[in-house]
Design a protein around this motif. Sequence first.
Motif, PDB file in Angstrom:
ATOM      1  N   PHE A  10     -17.512 -17.592 -49.301  1.00  0.00           N
ATOM      2  CA  PHE A  10     -17.369 -16.541 -48.276  1.00  0.00           C
ATOM      3  C   PHE A  10     -16.139 -16.784 -47.412  1.00  0.00           C
ATOM      4  N   LEU A  11     -15.857 -18.052 -47.086  1.00  0.00           N
ATOM      5  CA  LEU A  11     -14.687 -18.358 -46.277  1.00  0.00           C
ATOM      6  C   LEU A  11     -13.424 -18.034 -47.044  1.00  0.00           C
ATOM      7  N   LEU A  12     -13.460 -18.371 -48.371  1.00  0.00           N
ATOM      8  CA  LEU A  12     -12.287 -18.032 -49.168  1.00  0.00           C
ATOM      9  C   LEU A  12     -12.061 -16.526 -49.197  1.00  0.00           C
ATOM     10  N   PHE A  13     -13.135 -15.788 -49.303  1.00  0.00           N
ATOM     11  CA  PHE A  13     -13.032 -14.329 -49.325  1.00  0.00           C
ATOM     12  C   PHE A  13     -12.462 -13.808 -47.990  1.00  0.00           C
ATOM     13  N   VAL A  14     -12.980 -14.408 -46.937  1.00  0.00           N
ATOM     14  CA  VAL A  14     -12.490 -13.980 -45.601  1.00  0.00           C
ATOM     15  C   VAL A  14     -11.028 -14.338 -45.460  1.00  0.00           C
ATOM     16  N   LEU A  15     -10.669 -15.587 -45.880  1.00  0.00           N
ATOM     17  CA  LEU A  15      -9.280 -16.000 -45.771  1.00  0.00           C
ATOM     18  C   LEU A  15      -8.382 -15.147 -46.644  1.00  0.00           C
ATOM     19  N   SER A  16      -8.870 -14.727 -47.790  1.00  0.00           N
ATOM     20  CA  SER A  16      -8.078 -13.839 -48.653  1.00  0.00           C
ATOM     21  C   SER A  16      -7.810 -12.514 -47.933  1.00  0.00           C
ATOM     22  N   LEU A  17      -8.873 -12.076 -47.322  1.00  0.00           N
ATOM     23  CA  LEU A  17      -8.680 -10.807 -46.565  1.00  0.00           C
ATOM     24  C   LEU A  17      -7.662 -11.003 -45.416  1.00  0.00           C
ATOM     25  N   VAL A  18      -7.770 -12.171 -44.787  1.00  0.00           N
ATOM     26  CA  VAL A  18      -6.830 -12.437 -43.667  1.00  0.00           C
ATOM     27  C   VAL A  18      -5.414 -12.521 -44.225  1.00  0.00           C
TER      28      VAL A  18
END
Length: 300
Positions: A10-18
């Motif tokens: 989930f953090l990777l997904f969020v960071l990708s979005l960022v």
Amino acid sequence: MTIIGKILTFLLFVLSLVFLGLAISVNRLNKDPVSQKSWYEVAQMRKEEAERLRDAFLTKSRECTEAQAHAQKLEQQLKLVQAESDKRVREVEAKAQAEAQRAADLRTSFEKAQIALSAAENELKQRREEASKLYGIVKEKDLAIAELQKNLGEERNLRIQEETTAKAYAERIQQLEKANKDLTRQLEEERERLFRATPKGAERGIVNPPPHDIEGRILKVSPEGLVEISLGSDQGLLRGHTLEVFRLQPQAKYLGRISIIEVKTHRAVGRILDYKRYGKLIQEGDIVANRVIPQVQVDK
């Protein structure tokens, strides 16, 4: 998958979005948001615009310098115009003062003229009244003149009658004067005839003085016993008249008698009677008269 794995996923997904948002933001930051061009293109445009602005600034600077020089020239002209305007203003003010003084003088003259006009109107009124009175007097005088003209006609007729009568009298007087002259001439001729017929020894006794008082002077004495005197026919002297001769200075003395033999208007010639006795005594300046004044001693 464990929870940590899920969290990391989930953090990777969020960071990708960022990171995706950051990439989009950076991509957006590399372009001008208004013109949607790259900043390089924008910088080139700004540079060109700056050069244009610099050229425009230089042009405007030159124009400003020229405008400043023109402004200085205009300022000098303005000063000259201002000086000329001040001069004209002073002249106009002086002229205005002179005109104001003239207007005051004219006002004073007008007031005096009004006073004089009022006096003239009063005098004219008096003159009209006097003229009215004079008209009445003239009318009366005209009536009087008409009456006088009537009387004048009568007087003229009477004068003509009197002139006719006077002319007749004048003719009668001329006739009488002519007759008188003839009688006088005849009388002188008769006296001359009697004088010539008188003996020389009786010459002293001939006395025929003029009928009125006359007095004159001896002007000349001739060796022949003739004298010229200052009396003539204008004094009523005639041929045949006798005059007494005497002297008052230095002492009164009787000098004899003369008989008139020639008469002119202002002069006469006489002969000394009893020349042997009185001829040497008579001198120029002695008095001749129709009678001897009382203080003169007559030698008998």
